[in-house]
Enzyme design. Structure first.
Site, PDB file in Angstrom:
ATOM      1  N   ASP A   1       0.875   5.295   1.825  1.00  0.00           N
ATOM      2  CA  ASP A   1       0.264   5.995   2.953  1.00  0.00           C
ATOM      3  C   ASP A   1      -0.490   7.229   2.475  1.00  0.00           C
ATOM      4  O   ASP A   1      -0.056   7.917   1.542  1.00  0.00           O
ATOM      5  CB  ASP A   1       1.335   6.404   3.963  1.00  0.00           C
ATOM      6  CG  ASP A   1       1.964   5.208   4.665  1.00  0.00           C
ATOM      7  OD1 ASP A   1       1.311   4.148   4.731  1.00  0.00           O
ATOM      8  OD2 ASP A   1       3.104   5.338   5.153  1.00  0.00           O
TER       9      ASP A   1
ATOM     10  N   HIS B   1       0.850  -1.194   0.000  1.00  0.00           N
ATOM     11  CA  HIS B   1       0.000   0.000   0.000  1.00  0.00           C
ATOM     12  C   HIS B   1       0.885   1.242   0.000  1.00  0.00           C
ATOM     13  O   HIS B   1       2.098   1.160   0.194  1.00  0.00           O
ATOM     14  CB  HIS B   1      -0.901   0.019   1.245  1.00  0.00           C
ATOM     15  CG  HIS B   1      -0.142   0.146   2.536  1.00  0.00           C
ATOM     16  ND1 HIS B   1       0.571  -0.899   3.085  1.00  0.00           N
ATOM     17  CD2 HIS B   1       0.051   1.214   3.369  1.00  0.00           C
ATOM     18  CE1 HIS B   1       1.154  -0.493   4.210  1.00  0.00           C
ATOM     19  NE2 HIS B   1       0.866   0.775   4.395  1.00  0.00           N
TER      20      HIS B   1
ATOM     21  N   HIS C   1       4.827   0.076  -0.140  1.00  0.00           N
ATOM     22  CA  HIS C   1       5.585  -0.701   0.838  1.00  0.00           C
ATOM     23  C   HIS C   1       4.692  -1.749   1.493  1.00  0.00           C
ATOM     24  O   HIS C   1       3.464  -1.705   1.386  1.00  0.00           O
ATOM     25  CB  HIS C   1       6.214   0.208   1.890  1.00  0.00           C
ATOM     26  CG  HIS C   1       5.227   1.077   2.621  1.00  0.00           C
ATOM     27  ND1 HIS C   1       4.629   2.179   2.036  1.00  0.00           N
ATOM     28  CD2 HIS C   1       4.728   1.020   3.876  1.00  0.00           C
ATOM     29  CE1 HIS C   1       3.819   2.761   2.901  1.00  0.00           C
ATOM     30  NE2 HIS C   1       3.859   2.070   4.035  1.00  0.00           N
TER      31      HIS C   1
ATOM     32  N   ARG D   1       8.019  -8.835  15.513  1.00  0.00           N
ATOM     33  CA  ARG D   1       8.465  -7.527  15.036  1.00  0.00           C
ATOM     34  C   ARG D   1       7.481  -6.472  15.495  1.00  0.00           C
ATOM     35  O   ARG D   1       6.260  -6.681  15.458  1.00  0.00           O
ATOM     36  CB  ARG D   1       8.576  -7.513  13.509  1.00  0.00           C
ATOM     37  CG  ARG D   1       8.973  -6.162  12.931  1.00  0.00           C
ATOM     38  CD  ARG D   1       9.248  -6.234  11.431  1.00  0.00           C
ATOM     39  NE  ARG D   1       9.596  -4.921  10.912  1.00  0.00           N
ATOM     40  CZ  ARG D   1       8.734  -4.071  10.374  1.00  0.00           C
ATOM     41  NH1 ARG D   1       7.451  -4.405  10.257  1.00  0.00           N
ATOM     42  NH2 ARG D   1       9.136  -2.892   9.942  1.00  0.00           N
TER      43      ARG D   1
END
Length: 358
Positions: free
Chosen positions: A224, A222, A279, A289
């Site tokens: 941002d 996607h 990204h 993570r």
């Protein structure tokens, strides 16, 4: 509204059970093409730029990184390591809470803030290996639900983080706009004196170890819906950016560094000179993570459009004016088609070529 809320909570509970207990990846989490890379067998020698913000040429370097990559890492940014460590600890504390406790702060279907799956999940048939918590405004209401007797620690840390991120965001805006020859007088809204004049959201992301990471997706590809996003990631790799001609390139965690991703609104503001970066986040088998994103946008009443200094007869405005609120609504409905829906015309042969209207 109540049945939808109950269904959402039930889905979240089942989702959390999968994330924390399964030994084999359920089909609902099985993605195809996770390992795809357009570079094929060609070794990838490129790496995301790392910029020292104390360098006297930082503005030029930032501009080049925005134009050629849409992403970069920054060092010597002024945000204390101790604060970044405290924010990471706050995230760990949140995501390690019992399932039922986390669901007390579940995000309502019509709200931005709270605990729940990624907001882009509705655009995909498969589920993501991810938990998230969004802060928009004060975290107090949800913090009290999560820690009824000890909520001040989380609130204090996240509020300090937001203040530091806002200061860094203003510094980055000066460097980014300066690289385009834009002065303070050209964009007066960018230097609002009050933090409340700007809109920003903090997104905490958690990716547990996955039994079959090669078939799972942490966060799907996607862009941002921001001017830019400042991302802190812990020591575990997972962030990848799409690089034309090279495929997916990992953005490795660097001690003390922060990742900057160009968002759609900066893409519009720069008239396409600084493209928003596609990204995603991938997962692994052994390590969890955690990342913390600061999504930085303009004041609510400001309509973002190509800067006048970047527009002339050879470079007409490519996008119509749009506020962040309006754009978020378009993105929420149309996802990756949002930019094209506010586009007035399209460069035919790159941004220095002829322009096609439509």
């Amino acid at each position: 509204m109540v049945p939808t809320r109950i269904a959402t909570l039930h889905l979240n509970h089942k989702h959390l059970e999968y994330l924390n207990s399964v030994q084999e990846l359920p089909d609902s989490y099985s993605w195809t093409g996770v390992d795809e890379n357009s570079s094929g067998d060609t070794p990838i020698t490129e790496s995301v730029p790392v910029i020292d913000l104390t360098d006297r040429n930082a503005s030029e370097q930032v501009g080049h990184a925005c134009k050629s990559w849409g992403t970069f890492q920054v060092t010597n940014h002024g945000v204390p390591d101790s604060l970044l460590n405290n924010v990471e600890s706050a995230g760990r504390s949140l995501f390690s809470l019992p399932t039922q406790q986390k669901l007390k702060a579940a995000r309502s279907p019509d709200k931005v803030a709270g605990y729940g799956p990624a907001r882009i999940s509705s655009f995909f048939d498969k589920l993501m290996w991810h938990e998230g918590f969004t802060i928009f405004g004060s975290p107090l209401e949800h913090a009290i639900q999560l820690w009824p007797h000890d909520y001040t620690i989380f609130c204090d840390v996240t509020e300090k983080f937001e203040k530091e991120m806002n200061q860094l965001a203003e510094k980055l805006m000066r460097l980014i706009l300066g690289s385009l020859g834009i002065t303070n007088e050209d964009v007066t809204w960018a230097w609002a004196s009050s933090i409340g004049d700007f809109k920003a959201a903090i997104q905490l992301n958690f990716y547990p170890p996955c039994p079959e990471p090669d078939r799972a997706m942490g966060l799907a590809a996607h862009t941002d819906s921001t001017l830019f996003t400042i991302l802190y990631q812990n020591t575990v790799s997972g962030l990848q950016v799409k690089r034309e001609g090279a495929g997916w390139i990992t953005v490795p965690p660097l001690p003390g560094a922060l990742v900057i991703n160009v968002g759609d609104l900066l893409h519009i503001l720069s008239n396409g000179v600084f493209p928003s970066v596609v990204h995603r986040a991938v997962v692994n088998r052994t390590n969890h993570r955690l990342s913390v994103a600061y999504h930085y946008g303009p004041p609510a009443g400001v309509a973002i459009s190509p800067l006048p200094k970047l527009v002339d007869s050879a470079h007409p405005p490519l996008y119509r004016p749009v506020t962040w609120t309006e754009y978020l609504g378009i993105k929420a409905e149309h996802f990756d088609k949002a930019l094209s829906l506010v586009r007035l015309c399209m460069p035919k042969n790159g941004f220095n070529g002829t322009v096609t209207v439509g």
